[in-house]
Design an enzyme around this catalytic site. Structure first.
Site, PDB file in Angstrom:
ATOM      1  CG  HIS A 158      -2.015   0.935   1.255  1.00 18.55           C
ATOM      2  ND1 HIS A 158      -1.826   2.296   1.316  1.00 18.55           N
ATOM      3  CD2 HIS A 158      -3.352   0.753   1.206  1.00 18.55           C
ATOM      4  CE1 HIS A 158      -3.020   2.894   1.304  1.00 18.55           C
ATOM      5  NE2 HIS A 158      -3.950   1.982   1.232  1.00 18.55           N
ATOM      6  NE  ARG A 214      -2.999   7.588  -1.330  1.00 21.89           N
ATOM      7  CZ  ARG A 214      -2.999   6.434  -1.976  1.00 21.89           C
ATOM      8  NH1 ARG A 214      -2.839   6.407  -3.281  1.00 21.89           N
ATOM      9  NH2 ARG A 214      -3.145   5.294  -1.330  1.00 21.89           N
TER      10      ARG A 214
END
Ligand code: MEZ
Length: 551
Positions: free
Chosen positions: A334, A354
């Site tokens: 990740h 994000r």
């Protein structure tokens, strides 16, 4: 609360923080104008992956040497584990001509995370008596730790076909299309089920589901419960299972070997009780493996976002039993694990940050990648920025990280957004003196997910009669690279399908007569030929820093 004291941080760290803060106003203005960092072309994506993604370090893998997966390249740490000797509890049973069972059930579910719980619930609904054997406590799992959410195509601008194309593209078209078709088609029904049993998803005042973008998706389809989606889902699913009188649970009870009859049908498993330190033999008409992934193997010494028990136990049992494994050379790192504050090293900072506009920024205060590229590409971009261009920020203990500019979120969406959307991380970091409304975090890739695993067909069937598998232990749904939100969906879709099929198998086939370990004979002969050190045993059950002594 202990405040983070900026004066205790290295000069380079504070200088970089100032540059980030200086560039923030212009970056926010650009987002408001609808401008974004250009997405990479497909050839550039591939080139960055090959040069910088940990999966493409060919010296960090080797080919398997036994059984139907012989020749498959997998990470070195996993290869060593798969080609290890059984634990002494199994060896003791090997000397027993006719092992007796201690417990009998219709369906044995190995693993107490989301996939195991969903499988148990549907198997019980189909009339089976179910035993869940789980290594830690029921619910301790990557499901519980999942933050961002679950992908489901339930909006009118979306469709399972678009979800299918996104998942296949994200997986570089290496996925099994039949499994992906089931994943996306069952999505809306799974979401309805979750709501019906009480999972509280984020909604607008009108009652409409809130959905967000994630990396690599063409539509907003990430459904969340704040940033604690997995915790909320597991809360409800676990209650559902615990309230069903047909389901029993054995906590702190790890499966270490499958048992088979003379026809190669799986007929039970060997369990070790970690607290009582003894062995229990379970006879079952069908077995479902839902043991999760391998993050705690810390491939290439990466930190991990995974729970403590993620040590690939299911893969070990399946490999030994001669089941084919697939897509294991690619693991998911990740992009945003914590690099600073360092006491949280490797912990996930959800992609939802994000999705809501937090940008990835280098030490000069510059954006260097579109934050919503697919995960593997973003990971490669961060490593490239740190290693090739030396544009990472040095952490106080000498590590590297890239800023995740979280305070942008309140500037883009209004004050209070960070607290409202990320209650879990906001509170957790505040207790460490880090206020996410004003302080960006430093991120670096963390080992997050096992993309591949045991080959399954349709409804979780494996190549061995009586054996089913679901969730992260399996391969095929995500191919080489999973997109965000498809793991929480997968555990429910395939957990439920496996539960139903296993219950039907149990009903139609009844109990198997034999309970043996003959499937280990050729495996162990091969270990001898390969001169595998006898002290190498598996499954390991816990990472080496929390070692459980063999029985
Ligand atoms: O599916 C995931 O891994 C996910 C949504 C993670 C996250 O960033 O929250």
């Amino acid at each position: 609360m202990t405040e983070l004291n900026p004066m205790e941080l290295p000069d380079s760290f504070r200088d970089s923080l100032r540059m980030l803060e200086r560039s923030r106003r212009e970056r926010v203005a650009a987002v408001r104008r609808g401008e974004s960092f250009p997405l990479l072309s497909l050839p550039d994506r591939q080139a960055w992956l090959e040069e910088f993604h940990p999966d493409y370090r060919y010296d960090q893998r080797r080919r398997l040497r036994i059984g139907p997966s012989k020749g498959e390249a997998v990470p070195l740490e996993l290869a060593e584990l798969l080609e290890s000797w059984p634990r002494s509890s199994t060896l003791a049973l090997l000397n027993d001509d006719a092992p007796q069972h201690d417990i009998e059930t219709d369906v044995l579910v190995i693993g107490g995370g989301g996939a195991g719980a969903a499988a148990a619930i549907t198997a019980a609904e189909a009339g089976a008596h179910v035993l869940i054997a789980t290594k830690l406590r029921f619910g301790d799992s990557n499901t519980l730790m999942a933050e961002g959410g679950i992908q489901v195509a339930d909006q009118e601008c979306d469709s399972p076909i678009l979800h299918f194309l996104d998942a296949m593209g994200g997986g570089h078209f290496t996925n099994d299309p039949e499994l992906v078709e089931r994943l996306v088609s069952d999505g809306p029904e799974v979401l309805r089920w979750l709501e019906e049993i009480g999972v509280l998803f984020d909604k607008y005042p009108t009652g409409r589901m809130m959905v967000r973008h994630g990396g690599g998706t063409s539509r907003k389809r990430l459904h969340s419960a704040g940033d604690v989606t997995g915790l909320e889902m597991m809360r409800v699913i676990r209650d559902q299972a615990e309230n069903d009188p047909r389901i029993s649970v054995m906590n702190f009870c790890a499966a270490v070997e499958l048992l088979t009859d003379d026809n190669g049908r799986v007929s039970g498993a060997v369990l070790e009780r970690l607290v009582k330190k003894d062995t229990v033999v379970v006879r079952a008409k069908a077995v479902i493996v839902a043991t999760g992934g391998l993050g705690r193997l810390h491939l290439q010494d990466f930190p991990t976002s995974n729970h403590y028990g993620a040590t690939a136990d299911g893969l070990v049992m399946a490999y030994r039993a001669g089941l084919p494994l697939r897509d294991l050379k690619h693991s998911q790192y990740h992009p945003t694990g914590i690099a600073f504050p360092e006491q949280k090293l490797g912990l996930l900072i959800t992609e939802k940050f994000r999705g809501l506009g937090a940008q990835l920024i280098n030490r000069h205060g510059d954006e260097f990648v579109n934050s919503l590229e697919p995960r593997d590409v973003t990971t490669a971009a961060i490593i490239r920025e740190c290693q090739e261009y030396e544009n990472g920020v040095e952490t106080p203990s000498g590590g590297q990280g890239i800023w995740l500019d979280i305070p942008m979120i309140d500037l883009l969406h209004g004050r209070g957004t960070i607290e409202r959307e990320f209650p879990g991380r906001f509170t957790e970091f505040l207790s460490k003196g880090v206020d996410l409304r004003t302080m960006p975090l430093l991120a670096y890739p963390t080992l997050h997910y096992q993309n591949g695993g045991v080959t399954i067909h349709g409804d979780g069937m494996t190549d061995m009669p009586g054996l089913y598998a679901a969730g992260e232990v399996t391969g095929g749904v995500h191919g080489n690279n999973r997109l965000m939100g498809n793991a929480l969906l997968e555990i429910l879709v395939f957990g439920r399908r496996a539960g139903r099929s296993a219950a039907e198998f149990a009903k139609s086939h009844g109990a198997s007569k034999g309970l043996g370990l003959s499937h280990l004979e050729s495996f162990m002969r091969r270990l001898e030929e390969l001169n595998v050190d006898r002290s190498r045993t598996a499954p390991v059950l816990l990472p080496s820093y929390g070692e459980v002594k063999p029985l």
